[in-house]
Scaffold this active site. Structure first.
Site, short mmCIF file in Angstrom:
data_model
loop_
_atom_site.label_atom_id
_atom_site.label_comp_id
_atom_site.label_asym_id
_atom_site.label_seq_id
_atom_site.Cartn_x
_atom_site.Cartn_y
_atom_site.Cartn_z
CB SER A 1 -4.76 23.73 22.58
OG SER A 1 -4.01 23.82 23.86
CG ASP B 1 1.89 18.88 23.34
OD1 ASP B 1 2.18 19.19 24.34
OD2 ASP B 1 0.82 19.04 22.59
CG HIS C 1 0.50 22.56 23.74
ND1 HIS C 1 -0.33 21.43 23.32
CD2 HIS C 1 -0.17 23.83 23.66
CE1 HIS C 1 -1.56 21.88 23.32
NE2 HIS C 1 -1.58 23.41 23.50
#
Lengths: 378, 378
Positions: free
Chosen positions: A150, A320, A353
């Site tokens: 991320s 995601d 995610h």
């Protein structure tokens, strides 16, 4: 056999020399909290830096003195994919965060009072520069690899652009070359919830002895929705009632009726007790600003030219929707356009995610294989 | 040639007989605001009811006295797909809303003070019952059709289940057989933002002379993100800076940097000036509760058994991630399982959920063709 490291002790490094920031400001007299796992080899060539995302810090692996497991302990440790029997792993908390390194709750040297909302705006590039100074102080000329998921993945990418000569491999998981309008929109709503909380006091709530908990709760609830996939939320909660399957509807607008509401409120309440509101603003802004292509007229391939002799692993997750596989593929294309060696794995995982933090066999298998390769190049 | 109706005058119908609600409560002594367009034929067989979603009311088409166009004026009017030269069209505002019909800002007959948070929880089924009473008062035994988008689509579906003998065609656009966990989650975050605004005062803010604007702003911003598609937001705003393409970054966490932030704040500010906070809670809860399959152990086909001799048109939009095409297909399958006549159009439109309100040639073409068919059955 994998084992758990511990207890691990966080260390602290002070930097007297000011850090020049992208904004033009300078962060003077700061410290970074970091942890290390494993042993630096004689050639000082086996170091791997782990970069954190919003809600994490230097405590990557093992048990700390309070018995808390590191946030990526499933990945990092003896015998684990990022094997601390082979690698010297460094976790470092970024400036502006609220997990030990200099941040908004620490004193502003100019006033002696907490920085609050006056803490300088920090970018992914600023963090990478701060990390590079730490790595230098640790006597490491070149990292074997830098890894992150991320926002951490953005830092891993930035390493190959700003300090290319000081890193060999980049592993960027569940990340993006910049935020989309929708990503920025979610960040902005969360920030507005915090900033308009009357207890935010323009970011100087420390002096008022209060916390903008209402805003933080809403911010965290929004975040959680974007971390999970629609499908996993449906599988985990669906339309299940708090009263149970045989329970009657309560016909209420303010009390909890559905389990998903209970879950989100719990996550928001927990987060609001420990996370700093100014840090939330700073970190979401660092996400918004990350955009290496910007200085190249939007040409991402041109941005990656400095990374020409690096090697990359990109990983994304099919469900995601925050940083969808298409965003990772943009990075892969920019690397390929530069004839840069890149491996790319798109993992069919249901968790959205959040998958980058979870122990998925295919995902960890890819990382294990890649770190075997990194180990051979050490 | 299409023309615009107007000026149209809202009408009001008072109901002395209490409306029994799904919750067990009763709504006594209420009124509904409605508008009509076109002329009821001698057989009283050409009436079409239009059901509204969250941010709309009885003013469906034409110009009102203030010069405001109706919310579905692109669809409803002389020569338009829902042609008021052929049909007698009824728009009605639901109880609990803040656009004229009895709602939380009106006096509670039991206390003489504004209902506020004590307004009874209303469901899609309650609204449909209220609409059925209005239709009866207008002397219409059976509607030629009922049409709605999003939450309005749920009402159109509910008509065929609760008042099957009183409706012939159902047109349900961009809707779902119930909310997913993610849908409920977004509603819940918006509600929390409102309820935890100190100026909400437990829903009795009217007596304090304040409005929970901060909460309403955040709620609206969240809503807007879910109404637009990721792609359309990207196309419309991307990463464009408020300072313009050549503008410098402001490095700010609280001021506007990106155009998308400016847009969302504007939408939030505007909404918070006119929308009632208690209505927001009530309407999002009506969305959460809608679930015709619940009484049938989750079997949607069983739920649609009462609609056996109705005819349906379902429309969805490819980029609608709030009520995705898959949700409409669930309804189509339940209808097909009952051997019910259903037409289904999945429109390839870029605008996300908001597409149901927009004038897309293929979408309006489908509606025009379907209403031609309805006209032949009148």
């Amino acid at each position: 056999m994998t084992t758990t490291i511990g207890p691990v002790t966080p260390q602290q490094m002070h930097f007297a020399e000011a850090l020049p920031l992208a904004s033009g400001a300078r962060l003077a007299d700061y410290h970074l909290v970091y942890e290390t796992y494993g042993t630096l080899n004689a050639a000082r060539s086996n170091a791997v830096l782990v970069c954190h995302a919003l809600n994490a810090g230097a405590h990557v692996a093992g048990l700390d003195a309070e018995g808390q497991l590191g946030w990526w302990d499933n990945l990092v440790g003896p015998g684990k994919p990022l094997d601390t029997n082979r690698f010297f792993v460094i976790g470092v908390n970024n400036p502006g965060s609220c997990f030990g390194s200099t941040g908004p709750m620490h004193p502003n040297p100019a006033t002696g009072r907490a920085w609050g909302a006056d803490f300088p705006v920090v970018t992914v590039e600023d963090w990478v520069d701060a990390q590079a100074r730490l790595v230098e102080r640790l006597g490491i000329g070149r990292l074997a690899a830098v890894i992150g998921g991320s926002l951490g993945g953005m830092q891993a990418l930035a390493w190959t652009l700003r300090h290319a000569e000081r890193v060999q491999h980049c592993i960027a998981v569940a990340t993006a070359p910049n935020l989309s309008a929708q990503n920025i929109a979610f960040n902005e709503v969360a920030r507005r919830a915090i900033v308009t909380d009357p207890e935010f006091h323009g970011g100087h709530f420390y002096a008022h002895g209060v916390l903008p908990r209402r805003g933080l709760r809403v911010a965290r609830m929004i975040g959680h929705i974007t971390y999970l996939s629609d499908d996993s939320m449906e599988a985990k909660f669906g339309r299940e009632l708090k009263a149970g399957p045989a329970g009657a509807l309560g016909y209420t607008t303010q009390d909890i009726e559905f389990q998903i509401e209970s879950y989100l409120r719990y996550q928001g309440d927990k987060f609001s007790e420990y996370f700093d509101a100014n840090t939330y603003l700073l970190i979401t802004r660092a996400l918004d600003y990350f955009d290496p292509a910007r200085a190249h007229g939007g040409n991402l391939a041109a941005a990656f030219a400095p990374a020409r002799d690096k090697r990359f692993l990109l990983v994304s997750f099919t469900t995601d929707w925050r940083f969808a596989p298409a965003r990772s593929r943009e990075i892969v294309k920019a690397l390929v356009d530069n004839h840069i060696a890149v491996n790319y794995a798109e993992i069919d995982a249901p968790h959205g995610h959040d998958a980058f933090l979870l122990d998925d066999a295919r995902y960890h298998g890819v990382l294990r294989a890649y770190f075997d390769r990194v180990a051979r190049s050490v």
